[in-house]
Design an enzyme around this catalytic site. Sequence first.
Site, PDB file in Angstrom:
ATOM      1  N   LYS A  28     -47.238  35.162 -34.995  1.00 48.35           N
ATOM      2  CA  LYS A  28     -46.496  34.734 -33.804  1.00 48.35           C
ATOM      3  C   LYS A  28     -45.210  35.546 -33.660  1.00 48.35           C
ATOM      4  CE  LYS A  28     -43.514  30.906 -32.326  1.00 48.35           C
ATOM      5  NZ  LYS A  28     -42.180  31.467 -32.649  1.00 48.35           N
ATOM      6  N   ASN A  29     -44.477  35.709 -34.761  1.00 48.53           N
ATOM      7  CA  ASN A  29     -43.181  36.367 -34.680  1.00 48.53           C
ATOM      8  C   ASN A  29     -43.277  37.867 -34.451  1.00 48.53           C
ATOM      9  OD1 ASN A  29     -41.884  33.934 -35.035  1.00 48.53           O
ATOM     10  ND2 ASN A  29     -41.523  34.211 -37.221  1.00 48.53           N
ATOM     11  N   CYS A 121     -37.469  25.818 -29.477  1.00 42.96           N
ATOM     12  CA  CYS A 121     -37.189  24.718 -30.401  1.00 42.96           C
ATOM     13  C   CYS A 121     -35.694  24.485 -30.541  1.00 42.96           C
ATOM     14  CB  CYS A 121     -37.764  25.022 -31.789  1.00 42.96           C
ATOM     15  SG  CYS A 121     -39.558  24.861 -31.899  1.00 42.96           S
ATOM     16  N   ARG A 126     -28.074  29.155 -31.162  1.00 43.01           N
ATOM     17  CA  ARG A 126     -28.600  30.519 -31.242  1.00 43.01           C
ATOM     18  C   ARG A 126     -28.103  31.295 -30.027  1.00 43.01           C
ATOM     19  NH1 ARG A 126     -34.922  30.129 -32.432  1.00 43.01           N
ATOM     20  NH2 ARG A 126     -34.903  28.612 -30.748  1.00 43.01           N
ATOM     21  N   ASP A 308     -37.665  30.035 -41.642  1.00 43.80           N
ATOM     22  CA  ASP A 308     -38.932  29.491 -41.140  1.00 43.80           C
ATOM     23  C   ASP A 308     -39.802  28.898 -42.242  1.00 43.80           C
ATOM     24  OD1 ASP A 308     -38.425  29.958 -38.499  1.00 43.80           O
ATOM     25  OD2 ASP A 308     -39.782  31.661 -38.276  1.00 43.80           O
ATOM     26  N   ARG A 403     -47.044  25.718 -30.700  1.00 36.48           N
ATOM     27  CA  ARG A 403     -46.257  26.896 -30.353  1.00 36.48           C
ATOM     28  C   ARG A 403     -46.418  27.993 -31.406  1.00 36.48           C
ATOM     29  NH1 ARG A 403     -40.836  26.489 -30.366  1.00 36.48           N
ATOM     30  NH2 ARG A 403     -40.877  28.413 -29.150  1.00 36.48           N
TER      31      ARG A 403
END
Length: 422
Positions: A28-29, A121, A126, A308, A403
Amino acid sequence: MSVLTKSDSVVVSGQTPLFGTVTTQGSKNSALPLLASLPLFDEVEIANCPDLTDIHVMVDTLKYLGATGSFSDGVVKLNLRNIMNRPISEEFTNKLRASSLFLGSLLARFGEARVGMPGGCVIGSRPLDIHLNGFKSLGAEVDKGAGNITVTSNGLEGQFTLPLPSVGATQNLIYASVFSPSEVKLHNIAIEPEIFELVDFLNAAGANITFENPKTLTIRGVKRLNPIQFNVQPDRIEAFTLLVAGVATKGSVKVTHCRPEHLTAPLQALEAMGAKVEVGDDWIEASYIGPLKGIQVETGFYPAFPTDCQQQISILMALAETPSILSEKVFNSRFRHLDELRNMGAEIKINDNSAVIQRSENERGMIGCKVDSYDLRGAASMIIAGMVSEGVTTVQSLRYLYRGYEEFIEKLNRLGAEISYR
């Protein structure tokens, strides 16, 4: 069942050990920043993209800009020759923080980008200050107003030192500089594996990006990028999550099609807690071999322990025979899941961004109950908590899970879990 139609809650039967082999999904990242770079291209095909709600939002955003094509069977295939420089509204950005990465790619292609304030999220502050200060330092003009960010430039050039190695800011500044009229040098960049994959992807299409050292890169502008076919690397965070599930349930899980070198710090933490960890060229196996020991973990930027992976390791800490200390140094609101662990019986004391975690004083250990998910990694962690608790646990708000995890429930069930959708 499509990721877009799955149930928002599951029922987990506890104390069922996991055994077996499972394959890692595409990252995903990595996939999200690759997709955010696509306004730089005319045509592209990206394989091994996981079927996640975030990926669908990115593809929908590209189609809103005028791209045509499809996302099916893990392959995103798009024609971007006719994309337009349309403002990306909060309709898209409220769903996904990675939407802010379109600032750099649209700026490079059109000389202007307008993007709504990003969502995603709720795991802490951030801000985009590093992104925007980087744009300004390299010659762009930035305007923030009415919930939008507008960046304009005739071409970035110069040098910028990131005050901290932000992954998103590094990615955004790379995109924005690909078509620079001269060159851009970035210092103190993020060095996560996803950054190197992005650079490999762009260079394979004709970009000219070189590393002077692991923390400094130079981008020499090119006129255009060529069409490209590319495979997304394996998801290191999903791999670790599955390994934790195996150890937590007193089982043994082997994860294949992964890159062990991307998980050095998390695997060291597993071994320090007493798990048996075996590693091959493209596989990792983690096994429970006896009582777990408490450890001290502090999250940080790669190659430190990843934020994470913090919520997953906290489940093991709640099972260990001795207390653990968990310190979150990246985000300031990533301990919400610990309240749910408390409700299940774990003993937890929180002081700002550090927590002392130990197993329940109750001889029965943690007890299943109804728990909520507050973010992506927290959702997966609550499912693991349910698997190690006595009785039945209902995990709610699984929209966060979808997600970032493809077929997560199905993978766990194939390994021996007893989880059903509600």
